[in-house]
Design a protein around this motif. Structure first.
Motif, PDB file in Angstrom:
ATOM      1  N   ASN A  94       0.845  -1.195   0.000  1.00  0.00           N
ATOM      2  CA  ASN A  94       0.000   0.000   0.000  1.00  0.00           C
ATOM      3  C   ASN A  94       0.874   1.235   0.000  1.00  0.00           C
ATOM      4  N   SER A  95       0.248   2.365  -0.299  1.00  0.00           N
ATOM      5  CA  SER A  95       0.977   3.620  -0.400  1.00  0.00           C
ATOM      6  C   SER A  95       0.039   4.763  -0.030  1.00  0.00           C
ATOM      7  N   ASN A  96       0.611   5.804   0.585  1.00  0.00           N
ATOM      8  CA  ASN A  96      -0.162   7.000   0.917  1.00  0.00           C
ATOM      9  C   ASN A  96      -0.419   7.786  -0.366  1.00  0.00           C
ATOM     10  N   ARG A  97      -1.670   8.171  -0.603  1.00  0.00           N
ATOM     11  CA  ARG A  97      -2.044   8.844  -1.847  1.00  0.00           C
ATOM     12  C   ARG A  97      -2.612  10.228  -1.628  1.00  0.00           C
ATOM     13  N   THR A  98      -2.572  10.727  -0.396  1.00  0.00           N
ATOM     14  CA  THR A  98      -3.144  12.047  -0.118  1.00  0.00           C
ATOM     15  C   THR A  98      -2.092  13.072   0.281  1.00  0.00           C
ATOM     16  N   LEU A  99      -0.983  12.645   0.861  1.00  0.00           N
ATOM     17  CA  LEU A  99       0.017  13.585   1.358  1.00  0.00           C
ATOM     18  C   LEU A  99       0.790  14.197   0.194  1.00  0.00           C
ATOM     19  N   VAL A 100       0.797  15.524   0.143  1.00  0.00           N
ATOM     20  CA  VAL A 100       1.465  16.254  -0.942  1.00  0.00           C
ATOM     21  C   VAL A 100       2.786  16.851  -0.467  1.00  0.00           C
ATOM     22  N   SER A 101       2.823  17.372   0.753  1.00  0.00           N
ATOM     23  CA  SER A 101       4.045  17.985   1.273  1.00  0.00           C
ATOM     24  C   SER A 101       4.325  17.462   2.674  1.00  0.00           C
ATOM     25  N   LEU A 102       5.614  17.255   2.975  1.00  0.00           N
ATOM     26  CA  LEU A 102       6.051  16.747   4.271  1.00  0.00           C
ATOM     27  C   LEU A 102       7.295  17.518   4.685  1.00  0.00           C
ATOM     28  N   ASN A 103       7.227  18.159   5.851  1.00  0.00           N
ATOM     29  CA  ASN A 103       8.331  18.965   6.367  1.00  0.00           C
ATOM     30  C   ASN A 103       8.914  18.264   7.582  1.00  0.00           C
ATOM     31  N   LEU A 104      10.148  17.777   7.457  1.00  0.00           N
ATOM     32  CA  LEU A 104      10.849  17.084   8.537  1.00  0.00           C
ATOM     33  C   LEU A 104      12.102  17.847   8.940  1.00  0.00           C
ATOM     34  N   GLY A 105      12.097  19.149   8.783  1.00  0.00           N
ATOM     35  CA  GLY A 105      13.268  19.951   9.125  1.00  0.00           C
ATOM     36  C   GLY A 105      13.487  20.056  10.624  1.00  0.00           C
TER      37      GLY A 105
ATOM     38  N   LEU B 114      14.102  18.006   4.334  1.00  0.00           N
ATOM     39  CA  LEU B 114      14.938  17.344   5.334  1.00  0.00           C
ATOM     40  C   LEU B 114      16.036  18.293   5.792  1.00  0.00           C
ATOM     41  N   ALA B 115      15.755  19.575   5.777  1.00  0.00           N
ATOM     42  CA  ALA B 115      16.756  20.574   6.143  1.00  0.00           C
ATOM     43  C   ALA B 115      17.081  20.491   7.631  1.00  0.00           C
ATOM     44  N   HIS B 116      18.304  20.907   7.969  1.00  0.00           N
ATOM     45  CA  HIS B 116      18.760  20.975   9.364  1.00  0.00           C
ATOM     46  C   HIS B 116      18.632  19.611  10.046  1.00  0.00           C
ATOM     47  N   ASN B 117      19.199  18.592   9.427  1.00  0.00           N
ATOM     48  CA  ASN B 117      19.258  17.268  10.023  1.00  0.00           C
ATOM     49  C   ASN B 117      20.715  16.810  10.075  1.00  0.00           C
ATOM     50  N   ARG B 118      20.946  15.514  10.163  1.00  0.00           N
ATOM     51  CA  ARG B 118      22.290  14.967  10.314  1.00  0.00           C
ATOM     52  C   ARG B 118      22.624  13.990   9.192  1.00  0.00           C
ATOM     53  N   ILE B 119      22.154  14.279   8.003  1.00  0.00           N
ATOM     54  CA  ILE B 119      22.330  13.386   6.858  1.00  0.00           C
ATOM     55  C   ILE B 119      23.712  13.602   6.264  1.00  0.00           C
ATOM     56  N   GLN B 120      24.429  12.514   6.044  1.00  0.00           N
ATOM     57  CA  GLN B 120      25.750  12.553   5.430  1.00  0.00           C
ATOM     58  C   GLN B 120      25.681  11.949   4.033  1.00  0.00           C
ATOM     59  N   ASP B 121      26.840  11.552   3.495  1.00  0.00           N
ATOM     60  CA  ASP B 121      26.905  11.097   2.104  1.00  0.00           C
ATOM     61  C   ASP B 121      26.125   9.806   1.878  1.00  0.00           C
ATOM     62  N   LYS B 122      26.147   8.911   2.845  1.00  0.00           N
ATOM     63  CA  LYS B 122      25.462   7.629   2.659  1.00  0.00           C
ATOM     64  C   LYS B 122      23.960   7.838   2.488  1.00  0.00           C
ATOM     65  N   GLY B 123      23.382   8.659   3.338  1.00  0.00           N
ATOM     66  CA  GLY B 123      21.956   8.943   3.196  1.00  0.00           C
ATOM     67  C   GLY B 123      21.638   9.764   1.960  1.00  0.00           C
TER      68      GLY B 123
ATOM     69  N   ARG C 141      21.659  22.607   5.046  1.00  0.00           N
ATOM     70  CA  ARG C 141      22.333  22.479   6.338  1.00  0.00           C
ATOM     71  C   ARG C 141      22.321  21.045   6.867  1.00  0.00           C
ATOM     72  N   ASN C 142      22.881  20.138   6.084  1.00  0.00           N
ATOM     73  CA  ASN C 142      23.154  18.792   6.537  1.00  0.00           C
ATOM     74  C   ASN C 142      24.675  18.588   6.540  1.00  0.00           C
ATOM     75  N   ARG C 143      25.138  17.373   6.360  1.00  0.00           N
ATOM     76  CA  ARG C 143      26.566  17.073   6.410  1.00  0.00           C
ATOM     77  C   ARG C 143      27.013  16.356   5.146  1.00  0.00           C
ATOM     78  N   ILE C 144      26.522  16.832   4.006  1.00  0.00           N
ATOM     79  CA  ILE C 144      26.809  16.208   2.717  1.00  0.00           C
ATOM     80  C   ILE C 144      28.081  16.808   2.143  1.00  0.00           C
ATOM     81  N   THR C 145      28.950  15.952   1.607  1.00  0.00           N
ATOM     82  CA  THR C 145      30.185  16.383   0.970  1.00  0.00           C
ATOM     83  C   THR C 145      30.050  16.214  -0.543  1.00  0.00           C
ATOM     84  N   GLU C 146      31.179  16.351  -1.241  1.00  0.00           N
ATOM     85  CA  GLU C 146      31.167  16.225  -2.700  1.00  0.00           C
ATOM     86  C   GLU C 146      30.825  14.813  -3.156  1.00  0.00           C
TER      87      GLU C 146
ATOM     88  N   ASN D 137      26.132  22.923   3.224  1.00  0.00           N
ATOM     89  CA  ASN D 137      26.590  21.591   3.590  1.00  0.00           C
ATOM     90  C   ASN D 137      28.117  21.591   3.677  1.00  0.00           C
ATOM     91  N   CYS D 138      28.699  20.420   3.793  1.00  0.00           N
ATOM     92  CA  CYS D 138      30.147  20.302   4.017  1.00  0.00           C
ATOM     93  C   CYS D 138      30.897  20.198   2.700  1.00  0.00           C
TER      94      CYS D 138
END
Length: 560
Positions: free
Chosen positions: A249-260, A287-296, A483-488, A526-527
């Motif tokens: 199944n899948s959500n079919r109503t949500l258009v925007s999601l803010n997880l900052g 997903l702004a202002h989180n702790r996501i690095q290159d793997k994510g 503003r995460n921790r993503i590099t090149e 980012n980094c």
């Protein structure tokens, strides 16, 4: 001398014995008043008099209904409903703020404020701010509650007065001390509200059990959900990703999601990316202002370009194709449901099966064009094919037949079944367009209409080296990773995804409708060096795709 007998409380007209004493006269008046008005002899307390909130019929005016229900529920101090000040207006003290506080206001502020100094200022008093229609100030569109704790009793009052608001569109709760229990009560309240309610904002309300995913259930009608500053970790992101989509199944109503402004790391970003694999309704993700690095970051970028289907996804895709094939055959031979064993009806259904095979399988179509004669042989062959398909029931795996024909039907059945899906989901499509009408562009509406028709697993796929690749999620239009921790290293993945989407969009014709891919991508702060060539190339590719910037450039060009 004349003043001595006329004592206070005595009367010369009442020569009765008990009338000479002042105390006796008072008791006589009290007895007379008690006989005339027995109900008002002992005025009841305000919290004991009504206590029947169930009998109250809401009028649709939030200020009146909320105050009356609070009094009937036994509240003496409760927040007031006020109009929310508009941000574009200059700050001017209103009449309610400039006048001296009443005794009720002082008791309210003293009981709800944490600091005695704050109780002197109206700004810090708990209120329910509302935003109303410009034409009618009594018609409430949005509700804002900030900085005071919502209890179960207040939510119970809301469950009675909010359903009467026919034009309610948004509920915003900021730092209201929600718990997992009160969140469940709040979610049960949402279906009672008007169908116009599409936006819910729960910011600054961290929950120990991370149960925010309950707001994204299959029966949810929320289109815009903001969960900023809730201390959501990887476990909470996993629950949210599963709410976006799973294999079944899948959500079919949500258009925007803010997880900052949360605590989502690489593992949590991977769960969100898994939710985007089969979700075709989410257009805006932050997903702004989180702790996501290159793997994510690489996992998120992988979903935006062709990705390999897992074994379970391939099996589910084949099962869906088999079900669609059986539904098409049953819908095109309606008489077979009554007398399925008659030979004449089998002969009638065989030409229909031949026409389906010719529409779907190009190799078989070429063979039929080469040999137009010998219809009896065709009927025998088609009868054998039908028998083989009937033998492979739903319990058997679809791989036990001819895999080439299945691969051909993957591309052909999408075209054949679109009209049937429009007939079955026409109402859902209308509701979806109404939900997104306020914020979506015309192109975004086309995206939603095109993607809600077909299951993502039934989209055209590519076969390479014995693996099945899906084109990727091209429905997501806005992705914010500020503003995460993503590099090149992570930038390389997004560059590949953007290059693919740009190439696909260039190959499309102007009249074709469908997903557009990313129109806005934020990777700043980012980094990595802002002047690095990878980031520069991403900006150059995204610049003409951004509709806002493109419109500004057109206006500048016309002005010059």
């Amino acid at each position: 001398m004349s003043t001595e007998p006329s004592a206070p409380g005595t009367s010369p007209r009442t020569p009765r014995p008990g009338a000479q004493k002042s105390s006796g006269a008072i008791t006589k008046k009290g007895d007379r008043a008690a006989k005339e008005k027995p109900a008002t002899a002992l005025p009841p307390l305000g919290e004991e008099e009504p206590k029947n909130p169930e009998e109250y019929q809401c009028s649709g005016i939030l200020e009146t209904d909320f105050a009356e229900l609070c009094v009937r529920s036994g509240y003496t101090d409760f927040p007031k409903v006020v109009t929310r000040p508009r941000p574009n207006q200059n700050f001017v003290l209103s009449a309610s703020m400039s006048e001296k506080p009443t005794q009720d206001d002082q008791r309210l502020s003293a009981s709800c404020s944490q600091n005695s100094l704050e109780s002197k200022y109206v700004f810090f008093r708990p209120t329910i701010q509302v935003e109303a229609e410009q034409e009618d100030s009594k018609v409430v569109k949005e509700i804002y509650i900030r900085g005071w704790k919502l209890e179960d009793r207040i939510l119970g009052i809301f469950s009675k007065c909010l359903p009467s608001l026919s034009q309610l569109q948004a509920i915003n709760l900021w730092k209201v001390g929600l718990t997992d229990k009160t969140l469940t009560t709040f979610i049960a309240l949402l279906p009672l509200c008007s169908s116009t309610l599409r936006k819910v904002s729960l910011e600054g309300n961290p929950l120990p059990e991370q149960s925010y995913y309950k707001l994204m259930g299959l029966d949810s009608t929320i289109s815009h959900l903001s969960l900023r500053n809730n201390s959501i970790n990887d476990h909470g992101a996993q629950l949210l990703g599963q709410a976006l989509s799973t294999l079944n199944n899948s959500n079919r109503t949500l258009v925007s999601l803010n997880l900052g402004f949360n605590h989502i790391g690489d593992e949590g970003a991977g769960y969100i990316a898994d939710g985007l694999r089969l979700n075709r309704s989410l257009l805006w993700l932050s997903l702004a202002h989180n702790r996501i690095q290159d793997k994510g970051a690489l996992k998120l970028a992988e979903v935006l370009r062709p990705f390999e289907l897992t074994h379970t996804e391939v099996v589910e895709r084949r099962r869906l194709l088999l079900e669609k094939g059986t539904q098409e055959r049953s819908s095109r031979s309606p008489s077979s449901s009554r007398h399925g064993d008659s030979k004449t009806e089998r002969e009638k259904s065989q030409p229909a099966a031949i026409s389906n095979a010719t529409l779907v399988d190009k190799p078989e179509k070429m063979q039929t064009l080469k040999t137009p004669k010998g219809l009896g042989k065709k009927k025998e062959k088609s009868g054998e094919v039908v028998k083989k398909e009937e033998k492979s029931g739903p319990g058997q795996s679809p791989t036990q037949g001819t895999p080439k024909k299945e691969d051909a039907t993957k591309a052909g059945k999408g075209k054949v079944t679109i009209p049937e899906q429009k007939m079955s989901k026409g109402k859902g499509m209308k509701m979806g367009s109404k939900e997104k009408r306020s914020i979506l562009l015309e192109s975004e509406q086309l995206v939603v209409e095109a993607t809600e028709m077909v299951n993502p697993l039934l989209e055209p796929v590519e076969h390479r080296d014995g693996k099945v690749f899906m084109p990727g999620n091209k429905v997501l239009l806005h992705l914010n990773l500020l503003r995460n921790r993503i590099t090149e290293v992570g930038l390389e993945g997004f560059l590949t995804a953007v290059q693919y989407q740009v190439q696909v969009s260039k190959s499309r014709t102007s009249s074709s409708k469908g997903p557009l891919g990313l129109l806005w991508l934020s990777l700043a702060k980012n980094c990595f060096d802002p002047q690095c060539p990878t980031y520069t190339m991403i900006q150059e590719l995204m610049l003409p795709r951004d509709p806002v910037k493109a419109k500004v450039r057109e206006e500048e060009a016309t002005a010059t």
